[in-house]
Design a protein around this motif. Structure first.
Motif, PDB file in Angstrom:
ATOM      1  N   LEU A  24       0.835  -1.194   0.000  1.00 17.95           N
ATOM      2  CA  LEU A  24       0.000   0.000   0.000  1.00 17.95           C
ATOM      3  C   LEU A  24       0.873   1.248   0.000  1.00 17.95           C
ATOM      4  O   LEU A  24       1.996   1.238   0.506  1.00 17.95           O
ATOM      5  CB  LEU A  24      -0.898   0.043   1.243  1.00 17.95           C
ATOM      6  N   GLY A  25       0.319   2.352  -0.527  1.00 10.77           N
ATOM      7  CA  GLY A  25       0.968   3.640  -0.393  1.00 10.77           C
ATOM      8  C   GLY A  25       0.876   4.084   1.052  1.00 10.77           C
ATOM      9  O   GLY A  25       0.007   3.626   1.802  1.00 10.77           O
ATOM     10  N   THR A  26       1.770   4.995   1.465  1.00 13.31           N
ATOM     11  CA  THR A  26       1.803   5.404   2.865  1.00 13.31           C
ATOM     12  C   THR A  26       1.883   6.918   3.001  1.00 13.31           C
ATOM     13  O   THR A  26       2.603   7.578   2.270  1.00 13.31           O
ATOM     14  CB  THR A  26       3.012   4.786   3.586  1.00 13.31           C
ATOM     15  N   ALA A  27       1.114   7.454   3.948  1.00 15.43           N
ATOM     16  CA  ALA A  27       1.148   8.884   4.258  1.00 15.43           C
ATOM     17  C   ALA A  27       1.226   9.040   5.774  1.00 15.43           C
ATOM     18  O   ALA A  27       0.342   8.584   6.500  1.00 15.43           O
ATOM     19  CB  ALA A  27      -0.079   9.595   3.717  1.00 15.43           C
ATOM     20  N   PHE A  28       2.287   9.667   6.236  1.00 17.67           N
ATOM     21  CA  PHE A  28       2.477   9.930   7.664  1.00 17.67           C
ATOM     22  C   PHE A  28       1.997  11.340   7.966  1.00 17.67           C
ATOM     23  O   PHE A  28       2.422  12.301   7.333  1.00 17.67           O
ATOM     24  CB  PHE A  28       3.960   9.805   8.039  1.00 17.67           C
ATOM     25  N   VAL A  29       1.101  11.457   8.959  1.00 18.01           N
ATOM     26  CA  VAL A  29       0.613  12.760   9.411  1.00 18.01           C
ATOM     27  C   VAL A  29       1.122  12.961  10.833  1.00 18.01           C
ATOM     28  O   VAL A  29       0.791  12.192  11.742  1.00 18.01           O
ATOM     29  CB  VAL A  29      -0.928  12.844   9.373  1.00 18.01           C
ATOM     30  N   SER A  30       1.918  13.988  11.016  1.00  9.34           N
ATOM     31  CA  SER A  30       2.523  14.267  12.316  1.00  9.34           C
ATOM     32  C   SER A  30       1.478  14.670  13.353  1.00  9.34           C
ATOM     33  O   SER A  30       0.554  15.433  13.051  1.00  9.34           O
ATOM     34  CB  SER A  30       3.543  15.394  12.151  1.00  9.34           C
ATOM     35  N   ARG A  31       1.622  14.147  14.559  1.00  8.69           N
ATOM     36  CA  ARG A  31       0.786  14.535  15.703  1.00  8.69           C
ATOM     37  C   ARG A  31       1.725  14.705  16.902  1.00  8.69           C
ATOM     38  O   ARG A  31       1.740  13.884  17.816  1.00  8.69           O
ATOM     39  CB  ARG A  31      -0.258  13.466  15.992  1.00  8.69           C
ATOM     40  N   PRO A  32       2.525  15.759  16.936  1.00  9.61           N
ATOM     41  CA  PRO A  32       3.558  15.905  17.955  1.00  9.61           C
ATOM     42  C   PRO A  32       3.042  15.968  19.385  1.00  9.61           C
ATOM     43  O   PRO A  32       3.764  15.611  20.318  1.00  9.61           O
ATOM     44  CB  PRO A  32       4.272  17.206  17.568  1.00  9.61           C
ATOM     45  N   ASP A  33       1.806  16.394  19.591  1.00 10.87           N
ATOM     46  CA  ASP A  33       1.258  16.498  20.946  1.00 10.87           C
ATOM     47  C   ASP A  33       0.317  15.348  21.290  1.00 10.87           C
ATOM     48  O   ASP A  33      -0.457  15.429  22.231  1.00 10.87           O
ATOM     49  CB  ASP A  33       0.528  17.835  21.108  1.00 10.87           C
ATOM     50  N   GLU A  34       0.390  14.268  20.525  1.00 11.04           N
ATOM     51  CA  GLU A  34      -0.519  13.134  20.727  1.00 11.04           C
ATOM     52  C   GLU A  34      -0.508  12.620  22.162  1.00 11.04           C
ATOM     53  O   GLU A  34      -1.543  12.264  22.712  1.00 11.04           O
ATOM     54  CB  GLU A  34      -0.139  12.009  19.769  1.00 11.04           C
ATOM     55  N   TYR A  35       0.654  12.563  22.776  1.00  5.96           N
ATOM     56  CA  TYR A  35       0.776  12.041  24.141  1.00  5.96           C
ATOM     57  C   TYR A  35       1.078  13.133  25.154  1.00  5.96           C
ATOM     58  O   TYR A  35       1.623  12.869  26.222  1.00  5.96           O
ATOM     59  CB  TYR A  35       1.862  10.961  24.182  1.00  5.96           C
ATOM     60  N   GLY A  36       0.738  14.372  24.835  1.00  8.20           N
ATOM     61  CA  GLY A  36       0.969  15.491  25.731  1.00  8.20           C
ATOM     62  C   GLY A  36       2.343  16.098  25.521  1.00  8.20           C
ATOM     63  O   GLY A  36       3.149  15.614  24.723  1.00  8.20           O
ATOM     64  N   PRO A  37       2.628  17.173  26.254  1.00  4.94           N
ATOM     65  CA  PRO A  37       3.875  17.912  26.044  1.00  4.94           C
ATOM     66  C   PRO A  37       5.139  17.107  26.356  1.00  4.94           C
ATOM     67  O   PRO A  37       6.203  17.397  25.809  1.00  4.94           O
ATOM     68  CB  PRO A  37       3.747  19.116  26.963  1.00  4.94           C
ATOM     69  N   ASP A  38       5.044  16.114  27.207  1.00  3.17           N
ATOM     70  CA  ASP A  38       6.219  15.312  27.553  1.00  3.17           C
ATOM     71  C   ASP A  38       6.213  13.942  26.876  1.00  3.17           C
ATOM     72  O   ASP A  38       7.080  13.112  27.156  1.00  3.17           O
ATOM     73  CB  ASP A  38       6.304  15.124  29.066  1.00  3.17           C
ATOM     74  N   GLY A  39       5.258  13.722  25.990  1.00  4.32           N
ATOM     75  CA  GLY A  39       5.137  12.433  25.318  1.00  4.32           C
ATOM     76  C   GLY A  39       6.143  12.292  24.186  1.00  4.32           C
ATOM     77  O   GLY A  39       6.856  13.233  23.820  1.00  4.32           O
ATOM     78  N   HIS A  40       6.201  11.102  23.649  1.00  6.13           N
ATOM     79  CA  HIS A  40       7.134  10.796  22.571  1.00  6.13           C
ATOM     80  C   HIS A  40       6.358  10.250  21.374  1.00  6.13           C
ATOM     81  O   HIS A  40       6.327   9.049  21.140  1.00  6.13           O
ATOM     82  CB  HIS A  40       8.180   9.777  23.037  1.00  6.13           C
ATOM     83  N   ALA A  41       5.741  11.161  20.644  1.00 11.90           N
ATOM     84  CA  ALA A  41       4.977  10.774  19.464  1.00 11.90           C
ATOM     85  C   ALA A  41       5.927  10.346  18.348  1.00 11.90           C
ATOM     86  O   ALA A  41       7.067  10.802  18.273  1.00 11.90           O
ATOM     87  CB  ALA A  41       4.110  11.937  18.994  1.00 11.90           C
ATOM     88  N   ASP A  42       5.437   9.459  17.484  1.00 17.68           N
ATOM     89  CA  ASP A  42       6.220   9.043  16.322  1.00 17.68           C
ATOM     90  C   ASP A  42       6.540  10.254  15.448  1.00 17.68           C
ATOM     91  O   ASP A  42       5.759  11.203  15.359  1.00 17.68           O
ATOM     92  CB  ASP A  42       5.443   8.032  15.484  1.00 17.68           C
TER      93      ASP A  42
END
Length: 67
Positions: A24-42
């Protein structure tokens, strides 16, 4: 549909890696605050996936969607 005609859109690398493995084709959409300000989003860089964007709106623009 042929798998290459499908675009998997996600914010998690493991989802996109699995989709790519199936062709499949792939598209990554950033979500830097997904886990809060101290989280480690992909994170992804240009070239990691077919499309790498900062928002759904950016994805729509990249794909040529019209409102």
């Amino acid at each position: 549909m042929d798998p290459a005609e499908i675009l998997m859109v996600a914010s998690h690398r493991y989802d996109l890696d699995a989709a790519a493995a199936l062709g499949l084709g792939t598209a990554f959409v950033s979500r830097p605050d997904e886990y809060g300000p101290d989280g480690h989003a992909d994170q992804a860089s240009d070239g990691d996936y077919d499309v790498v964007v900062d928002s759904i709106e950016d994805l729509a623009g990249t794909l040529g969607a019209r409102g």
